[in-house]
Design an enzyme around this catalytic site. Structure first.
Site, PDB file in Angstrom:
ATOM      1  N   GLU A 145       1.021   3.851   1.864  1.00 32.20           N
ATOM      2  CA  GLU A 145       1.564   4.250   3.172  1.00 32.20           C
ATOM      3  C   GLU A 145       2.743   3.378   3.577  1.00 32.20           C
ATOM      4  OE1 GLU A 145      -1.603   3.461   2.335  1.00 32.20           O
ATOM      5  OE2 GLU A 145      -3.013   4.180   3.856  1.00 32.20           O
TER       6      GLU A 145
ATOM      7  N   HIS B 234       0.850  -1.182   0.000  1.00 28.01           N
ATOM      8  CA  HIS B 234       0.000   0.000   0.000  1.00 28.01           C
ATOM      9  C   HIS B 234       0.895   1.245   0.000  1.00 28.01           C
ATOM     10  CE1 HIS B 234      -4.001  -1.846   1.681  1.00 28.01           C
ATOM     11  NE2 HIS B 234      -3.518  -2.520   0.660  1.00 28.01           N
TER      12      HIS B 234
ATOM     13  N   CYS C  73      -6.054   1.735   6.113  1.00 32.83           N
ATOM     14  CA  CYS C  73      -6.647   0.470   6.559  1.00 32.83           C
ATOM     15  C   CYS C  73      -5.959   0.030   7.857  1.00 32.83           C
ATOM     16  CB  CYS C  73      -6.458  -0.596   5.468  1.00 32.83           C
ATOM     17  SG  CYS C  73      -4.755  -1.163   5.279  1.00 32.83           S
TER      18      CYS C  73
END
Lengths: 151, 151
Positions: free
Chosen positions: A57, A55, A85
């Site tokens: 991040e 992801h 998430c």
């Protein structure tokens, strides 16, 4: 809605999201900032990298920690186009990110203001200051366009 | 408590945890198994790698996905010596791990049966079958010894 101009780190995160869309990945982008300087950025890339943890991040945090040669990003900000998430919220906590700015909320997958609410758990030993909504309209438009093209 | 003999994947995860301890990292180890074969393993290494995401589970999942050239580890098992945190539980979900075996519960940082309870959230689209407690005594002993030496 967002007042112009967008802070530069969010503009850059949105550009990363747009680049992810063009590569066929769900468009999310992230930037790590320290002392007003961009330290690292990332865009969502699990398909291309064959990595379910890739992801935006996670990639930005890993790149920043590698660049600073420190597993703790104390004093750093993370700017991301979508509510993180559970995986990414956990990583933000482990990395000791000081401030989290995210654009669009994610009722379906978010774990900051939805669902697991990772930073609100007693098990969470570090949590960032959280500033949602900056660039929300732009981030949501990029996501909407991506999923419309795929329908 | 655990009956002998331990399943081989948990024995291997415990060996990874012991190796982490010897390297000065909090001792947690993990193994990914597919069709009865070990596909990848990992040990906790955030300090050495300058990577706050370098938990045993994340490293094992990333290595397995890279080896299989697939971001989805459908049908795979993850064996880990400690209850996964929110970050790792999220990664397990994203990776579509079919079965999760963990040894010791972690009331202070776990996010499976504690805290964020990631797999129980409406936002969680995939959750594994969960089998806790296999090798619990051994995993807890390795952690206890590690922290006793550091006090």
């Amino acid at each position: 809605m967002t007042r112009w101009p967008l802070p530069e780190p969010m503009a850059r995160a949105l550009a990363e999201a747009q680049a992810a869309a063009e590569a066929g990945e769900v468009p999310v982008g992230a930037v790590v900032v320290k002392d007003g300087e961009v330290v690292a950025s990332g865009r969502n890339a699990p398909r291309a990298r064959h990595d379910p943890t890739a992801h935006a991040e996670i990639l930005a945090i890993r790149a920043a920690a590698d660049r600073l040669q420190d597993e703790r990003l104390s004093g750093c900000e993370l700017w991301v186009t979508l509510e993180p998430c559970a995986m990414c919220a956990g990583a933000i906590s482990h990395a000791r990110i000081a401030r989290l700015y995210y654009a669009a909320p994610d009722p379906k997958g978010g774990a900051v203001e939805h669902g697991a609410r990772v930073f609100e758990q007693a098990q969470c030993l570090h949590w960032p200051e959280v500033y949602p909504g900056i660039g929300e309209a732009q981030a949501a438009a990029i996501l909407r366009e991506f999923f419309r093209e795929r329908r």
